[in-house]
Design a protein around this motif. Structure first.
Motif, PDB file in Angstrom:
ATOM      1  N   GLU A 128      -5.222  12.176  -6.894  1.00 55.04           N
ATOM      2  CA  GLU A 128      -6.511  11.487  -7.000  1.00 55.04           C
ATOM      3  C   GLU A 128      -6.554  10.520  -8.166  1.00 55.04           C
ATOM      4  OE1 GLU A 128      -9.504  14.476  -7.119  1.00 55.04           O
ATOM      5  OE2 GLU A 128      -9.237  15.072  -5.012  1.00 55.04           O
ATOM      6  N   GLY A 129      -5.749  10.779  -9.185  1.00 53.47           N
ATOM      7  CA  GLY A 129      -5.709   9.880 -10.333  1.00 53.47           C
ATOM      8  C   GLY A 129      -4.743   8.725 -10.172  1.00 53.47           C
ATOM      9  N   GLY A 130      -4.034   8.669  -9.044  1.00 53.94           N
ATOM     10  CA  GLY A 130      -3.110   7.575  -8.782  1.00 53.94           C
ATOM     11  C   GLY A 130      -1.681   7.836  -9.208  1.00 53.94           C
ATOM     12  N   ALA A 131      -1.395   9.017  -9.752  1.00 50.89           N
ATOM     13  CA  ALA A 131      -0.028   9.322 -10.171  1.00 50.89           C
ATOM     14  C   ALA A 131       0.826   9.698  -8.969  1.00 50.89           C
ATOM     15  CB  ALA A 131      -0.033  10.454 -11.190  1.00 50.89           C
ATOM     16  N   VAL A 132       2.075   9.273  -8.988  1.00 49.36           N
ATOM     17  CA  VAL A 132       2.995   9.576  -7.888  1.00 49.36           C
ATOM     18  C   VAL A 132       3.353  11.060  -7.924  1.00 49.36           C
ATOM     19  CG1 VAL A 132       5.261   9.114  -6.892  1.00 49.36           C
ATOM     20  CG2 VAL A 132       3.937   7.244  -7.902  1.00 49.36           C
ATOM     21  N   ILE A 133       3.156  11.744  -6.795  1.00 53.46           N
ATOM     22  CA  ILE A 133       3.501  13.169  -6.702  1.00 53.46           C
ATOM     23  C   ILE A 133       4.616  13.424  -5.703  1.00 53.46           C
ATOM     24  CG2 ILE A 133       1.218  13.960  -7.403  1.00 53.46           C
ATOM     25  CD1 ILE A 133       0.573  14.419  -4.436  1.00 53.46           C
ATOM     26  N   GLY A 134       4.957  12.423  -4.891  1.00 53.60           N
ATOM     27  CA  GLY A 134       6.016  12.641  -3.922  1.00 53.60           C
ATOM     28  C   GLY A 134       6.133  11.494  -2.948  1.00 53.60           C
ATOM     29  N   LEU A 135       6.976  11.703  -1.946  1.00 54.20           N
ATOM     30  CA  LEU A 135       7.188  10.732  -0.882  1.00 54.20           C
ATOM     31  C   LEU A 135       7.165  11.469   0.443  1.00 54.20           C
ATOM     32  CD1 LEU A 135      10.352   8.955  -2.377  1.00 54.20           C
ATOM     33  CD2 LEU A 135       8.005   8.084  -2.506  1.00 54.20           C
ATOM     34  N   GLN A 136       6.618  10.839   1.474  1.00 54.46           N
ATOM     35  CA  GLN A 136       6.825  11.325   2.830  1.00 54.46           C
ATOM     36  C   GLN A 136       7.668  10.299   3.547  1.00 54.46           C
ATOM     37  OE1 GLN A 136       3.558  13.037   5.143  1.00 54.46           O
ATOM     38  NE2 GLN A 136       4.409  12.109   6.996  1.00 54.46           N
ATOM     39  N   LEU A 137       8.835  10.732   4.016  1.00 56.67           N
ATOM     40  CA  LEU A 137       9.768   9.853   4.718  1.00 56.67           C
ATOM     41  C   LEU A 137      10.064  10.474   6.065  1.00 56.67           C
ATOM     42  CD1 LEU A 137      12.219   9.081   1.770  1.00 56.67           C
ATOM     43  CD2 LEU A 137      10.167   7.814   2.447  1.00 56.67           C
ATOM     44  N   GLY A 138       9.513   9.903   7.127  1.00 54.60           N
ATOM     45  CA  GLY A 138       9.628  10.526   8.429  1.00 54.60           C
ATOM     46  C   GLY A 138       8.948  11.879   8.390  1.00 54.60           C
ATOM     47  N   SER A 139       9.648  12.925   8.794  1.00 59.11           N
ATOM     48  CA  SER A 139       9.102  14.277   8.728  1.00 59.11           C
ATOM     49  C   SER A 139       9.435  14.974   7.412  1.00 59.11           C
ATOM     50  CB  SER A 139       9.643  15.117   9.893  1.00 59.11           C
ATOM     51  OG  SER A 139      11.055  15.217   9.813  1.00 59.11           O
ATOM     52  N   ASP A 140      10.131  14.276   6.516  1.00 59.48           N
ATOM     53  CA  ASP A 140      10.551  14.861   5.244  1.00 59.48           C
ATOM     54  C   ASP A 140       9.475  14.695   4.182  1.00 59.48           C
ATOM     55  OD1 ASP A 140      12.938  15.384   6.473  1.00 59.48           O
ATOM     56  OD2 ASP A 140      13.982  13.674   5.579  1.00 59.48           O
ATOM     57  N   VAL A 155      10.227  -0.351  11.142  1.00 61.38           N
ATOM     58  CA  VAL A 155       9.240   0.673  11.475  1.00 61.38           C
ATOM     59  C   VAL A 155       8.786   1.362  10.191  1.00 61.38           C
ATOM     60  CG1 VAL A 155       8.802   2.824  12.703  1.00 61.38           C
ATOM     61  CG2 VAL A 155      10.204   1.047  13.765  1.00 61.38           C
ATOM     62  N   VAL A 156       7.509   1.287   9.899  1.00 58.65           N
ATOM     63  CA  VAL A 156       6.967   1.941   8.709  1.00 58.65           C
ATOM     64  C   VAL A 156       6.866   3.432   8.997  1.00 58.65           C
ATOM     65  CG1 VAL A 156       4.960   2.171   7.213  1.00 58.65           C
ATOM     66  CG2 VAL A 156       5.735  -0.103   7.920  1.00 58.65           C
ATOM     67  N   ASP A 157       7.736   4.199   8.365  1.00 62.02           N
ATOM     68  CA  ASP A 157       7.785   5.630   8.633  1.00 62.02           C
ATOM     69  C   ASP A 157       7.744   6.458   7.354  1.00 62.02           C
ATOM     70  OD1 ASP A 157      10.229   4.810   7.754  1.00 62.02           O
ATOM     71  OD2 ASP A 157      11.394   5.700   9.371  1.00 62.02           O
ATOM     72  N   GLY A 158       7.343   5.840   6.248  1.00 58.57           N
ATOM     73  CA  GLY A 158       7.261   6.557   4.989  1.00 58.57           C
ATOM     74  C   GLY A 158       6.140   6.029   4.132  1.00 58.57           C
ATOM     75  N   VAL A 159       5.789   6.805   3.099  1.00 60.42           N
ATOM     76  CA  VAL A 159       4.699   6.392   2.216  1.00 60.42           C
ATOM     77  C   VAL A 159       4.863   7.087   0.869  1.00 60.42           C
ATOM     78  CG1 VAL A 159       3.117   8.239   2.937  1.00 60.42           C
ATOM     79  CG2 VAL A 159       2.191   6.094   2.047  1.00 60.42           C
ATOM     80  N   VAL A 160       4.450   6.406  -0.189  1.00 59.69           N
ATOM     81  CA  VAL A 160       4.389   6.993  -1.517  1.00 59.69           C
ATOM     82  C   VAL A 160       3.119   7.831  -1.609  1.00 59.69           C
ATOM     83  CG1 VAL A 160       4.277   6.528  -3.992  1.00 59.69           C
ATOM     84  CG2 VAL A 160       5.628   5.036  -2.502  1.00 59.69           C
ATOM     85  N   LEU A 161       3.253   9.073  -2.039  1.00 59.78           N
ATOM     86  CA  LEU A 161       2.104   9.980  -2.141  1.00 59.78           C
ATOM     87  C   LEU A 161       1.610  10.012  -3.582  1.00 59.78           C
ATOM     88  CD1 LEU A 161       3.500  12.940   0.006  1.00 59.78           C
ATOM     89  CD2 LEU A 161       1.958  11.116   0.749  1.00 59.78           C
ATOM     90  N   ARG A 162       0.304   9.863  -3.753  1.00 60.41           N
ATOM     91  CA  ARG A 162      -0.307   9.864  -5.079  1.00 60.41           C
ATOM     92  C   ARG A 162      -1.449  10.865  -5.135  1.00 60.41           C
ATOM     93  NH1 ARG A 162       1.271   5.329  -8.060  1.00 60.41           N
ATOM     94  NH2 ARG A 162       2.438   3.764  -6.847  1.00 60.41           N
ATOM     95  N   ASN A 200       0.806  -1.221   0.000  1.00 50.57           N
ATOM     96  CA  ASN A 200       0.000   0.000   0.000  1.00 50.57           C
ATOM     97  C   ASN A 200       0.839   1.270   0.000  1.00 50.57           C
ATOM     98  OD1 ASN A 200      -2.489  -1.481   0.146  1.00 50.57           O
ATOM     99  ND2 ASN A 200      -2.113  -1.783   2.348  1.00 50.57           N
ATOM    100  N   GLY A 201       2.039   1.175  -0.570  1.00 48.23           N
ATOM    101  CA  GLY A 201       2.906   2.343  -0.645  1.00 48.23           C
ATOM    102  C   GLY A 201       3.637   2.664   0.639  1.00 48.23           C
ATOM    103  N   LEU A 202       3.476   1.866   1.680  1.00 51.95           N
ATOM    104  CA  LEU A 202       4.105   2.132   2.974  1.00 51.95           C
ATOM    105  C   LEU A 202       5.551   1.646   2.972  1.00 51.95           C
ATOM    106  CD1 LEU A 202       1.127   1.101   5.286  1.00 51.95           C
ATOM    107  CD2 LEU A 202       1.849   3.420   4.665  1.00 51.95           C
ATOM    108  N   LEU A 203       6.443   2.474   3.515  1.00 55.45           N
ATOM    109  CA  LEU A 203       7.882   2.238   3.418  1.00 55.45           C
ATOM    110  C   LEU A 203       8.538   2.246   4.796  1.00 55.45           C
ATOM    111  CD1 LEU A 203       8.477   4.774   0.514  1.00 55.45           C
ATOM    112  CD2 LEU A 203       8.359   2.287   0.257  1.00 55.45           C
ATOM    113  N   ALA A 204       9.573   1.443   4.944  1.00 50.15           N
ATOM    114  CA  ALA A 204      10.367   1.414   6.174  1.00 50.15           C
ATOM    115  C   ALA A 204      11.821   1.650   5.810  1.00 50.15           C
ATOM    116  CB  ALA A 204      10.213   0.081   6.899  1.00 50.15           C
ATOM    117  N   ASP A 205      12.466   2.596   6.466  1.00 54.10           N
ATOM    118  CA  ASP A 205      13.879   2.867   6.247  1.00 54.10           C
ATOM    119  C   ASP A 205      14.680   1.726   6.867  1.00 54.10           C
ATOM    120  OD1 ASP A 205      16.581   3.883   6.494  1.00 54.10           O
ATOM    121  OD2 ASP A 205      15.751   5.860   6.060  1.00 54.10           O
TER     122      ASP A 205
END
Length: 610
Positions: free
Chosen positions: A461-473, A452-459, A441-446
């Motif tokens: 509404e159309g499902g296209a990747v627009i960024g990543l959230q990694l920790g507070s970044d 510890v899952v501390d990141g996620v792929v951001l998409r 589900n796009g969830l990431l662990a460093d």
């Protein structure tokens, strides 16, 4: 989460919100005595004069300890009553007081701050659709800058007057991106929360939190007034390998970091949070405390990432496990209050030094883990779609002063291979770098911090990747050209500029052709020397360091422009082809660097006005 090359002395202000230290299981202390011995050894190793700690569970405080010296110079020992500065753990107390008003129906988390503080000097270009709300202040997601240099300290102790302080120092309250999208740690946001409390109760912040939060929690020895702490058993601040005293300047405001406390008192706050308020009935409802612990306010939280800012709480990774609570760091002191629902326990660690307390925390967590034998469930690894591949840039620097080095250096290329996502910079050793495992589900662990899952792929509404959230970044997707060309322009400009002063003395008829880029180099070095000698307590003052930085930021672009003009005007008069080209390119390179400085408002930059 991110690994970046050192930027400048201002990196001293950069928060440490994620901790990942490892201690092998067999070395975990088995008894309170072993714990005390190990902490003492690490204090000597880390040059920490004194410490106070506590371990608590849902039923109460399990153990406490006092180690070392409250004042290294005077050899005053730490006792169980010694008060330490808590720094940003104060924010948790402020948040509880705010949530009491939310529970009582005076306003909600979605209430715009402008409704509660009409004169608050917030500049928000998104105001029409996305005003700054109470939720954003609590979760550091308003998009504000962090505290600017001139608003760090006060020559006298101030009580209350939080709105007055915001009006006098409005510079950080500029919304840099749409509120509720990305986290950026901001003390000025909590200054506004202090102003909300004072406006409602018509009392200074310290009186409000004392009567509404601290006393109901049974916290009796904690104080918000430095002058009061100085009259009592307190720990002096220290720094460096020689453990020299830092002094204790007064903070300009209180709601974000003014409290002094000891470990046994602070453990009561930790137990209140661990038990969802059951240890102190009537302070907050259970569902409100549970809400404090949920990640909110970011695109990552919207994407179901459980790692992120809560209401007055921030996650922390220790020994490969995610803990909740808050940390604090001020001049001469650090503090940590964290708890873990799975272990059913938590810890308090207070030190009177700016030196690292990470290894000490790791020992405390290892001790707790040995007592509870709790194990985190193993997360499954899932292949990651290749549409995440591409270039990304960090988009949420904590302070705008780091905007230029962040823009140039905080980029990296992401590549998915099976269940792994690697981010590597264009130039090894600089830029953004991480190795991440995909858990579905796009969830990431460093991988540096365990599972510890501390990141996620951001998409979108159309499902296209627009960024990543990694920790507070928060990383925004960008093009290769945007990620690489700015850095290349600087990497090319620097050697061209530095080579301009060298050459045969009489090769050029107009010696200013070479003198101007040479002076630009000297001015650049002067500015760097002044910046390297800055101290936190001096940032907001006019002194030789800050004046030197300002002078360099004015003279460098002036010399660059003059150098280009002189080179062009004397071009046909000069017969030494190599010399004239080197000088022109040197001045043009200085002008390129000046344009980068100007684009981030660093020309004629005065820290005492910032």
């Amino acid at each position: 989460m991110k690994r970046l090359a050192p930027l400048c002395v201002v990196a001293l202000l950069v928060p440490t919100l994620v901790l990942a230290a490892s201690l092998p299981g067999p070395n975990a202390p088995a008894s309170p005595e072993e714990l005390r011995q190990k902490l003492t050894e690490l204090m000597h190793e880390q040059d920490i004069p004194g410490a106070s700690y506590a371990v608590f569970d849902r039923d109460g405080t399990v153990l406490t300890g006092s180690l070392g010296l409250a004042d290294h110079g005077a050899s005053t020992p730490v006792s169980e009553d010694t008060l330490f500065r808590l720094g940003s753990i104060t924010k948790t107390v402020t948040a509880i007081a705010i949530l009491q008003l939310v529970e009582q129906g005076h306003f909600g988390l979605e209430t715009p701050v402008s409704d509660l503080l009409p004169t608050a000097p917030i500049r928000n270009s998104f105001q029409a659709t996305d005003p700054v709300r109470v939720l954003h202040l609590l979760t550091h997601t308003a998009g504000f800058d962090d505290t600017h240099a001139k608003a760090f300290f006060s020559p006298v102790e101030r009580r209350g007057r939080h709105l007055e302080s915001s009006l006098a120092h409005p510079e950080p309250l500029v919304v840099r991106w749409r509120p509720g999208t990305a986290e950026s740690y901001s003390n000025p946001g909590y200054v506004l929360l202090g102003a909300i409390l004072e406006a409602h109760y018509q009392q200074p912040w310290d009186e409000v939190v004392s009567s509404k939060v601290l006393k109901p929690l049974g916290i009796e020895q904690t104080t918000a007034l430095t002058s009061e702490a100085m009259k009592r058993d307190h720990a002096e601040g220290h720094s460096g390998g020689d453990m020299h005293r830092t002094g204790t300047p007064f903070e300009l405001t209180q709601a974000h970091g003014a409290l002094w406390s000891n470990a046994k008192d602070l453990a009561r706050l930790g137990r209140f949070l661990l038990t969802d308020g059951a240890s102190a009935p009537g302070v907050l409802r259970a569902e409100t405390v549970q809400m404090m612990k949920r990640a909110q306010g970011t695109r990552g939280a919207q994407a179901k990432l459980a790692y992120g800012p809560g209401l007055g709480l921030l996650p922390r990774i220790v020994n490969g496990e995610q803990w909740q609570g808050h940390a604090g760091g001020v001049l001469g002191a650090k503090a940590s209050l964290h708890f873990h629902a799975g272990h059913g326990m938590g810890y308090v660690l207070l030190v009177n030094s700016e030196n690292s307390l990470r290894k000490l925390e790791a020992v405390l967590v290892a001790y707790i883990a040995r007592q509870t034998r709790w194990k985190a469930p193993t997360a499954a690894a899932v292949p990651l779609a290749s549409d995440v591949d591409g270039w990304y840039r960090l988009a949420n620097p904590r302070i705008s002063l780091l905007g230029l080095p962040t823009y140039l250096l905080s980029t990296g290329r992401a590549r998915a291979q099976g269940d792994m996502l690697s981010i590597t910079p264009f130039v090894p050793g600089t830029g953004y770098e991480a190795s991440l495992k995909h858990h579905g589900n796009g969830l990431l662990a460093d991988t540096d911090y365990g599972d510890v899952v501390d990141g996620v792929v951001l998409r979108d509404e159309g499902g296209a990747v627009i960024g990543l959230q990694l920790g507070s970044d928060s990383l925004q997707r960008t093009s290769m050209a945007s990620a690489v060309l700015p850095l290349l322009s600087v990497l090319l400009a620097l050697p061209l500029l530095l080579s301009a002063p060298f050459g045969r003395r009489k090769a050029l008829r107009n010696r200013w052709t070479r003198r101007l880029p040479t002076l630009a180099v000297l001015v650049l070095v002067l500015g760097l020397v002044c910046a390297a000698n800055l101290e936190l307590s001096l940032l907001g003052q006019m002194n030789w360091q800050t004046v030197g930085v300002w002078a360099a930021s004015v003279l460098f672009p002036a010399l660059a422009l003059a150098g280009v003009v002189v080179s062009v005007r004397t071009w046909r008069q000069e017969t030494a082809t190599l010399a004239r080209w080197r000088c022109l390119l040197g001045s043009a390179s200085a002008l390129t660097l000046s344009l980068w400085l100007a684009s981030f408002h660093l020309v004629s930059f005065a820290l005492w006005r910032w």
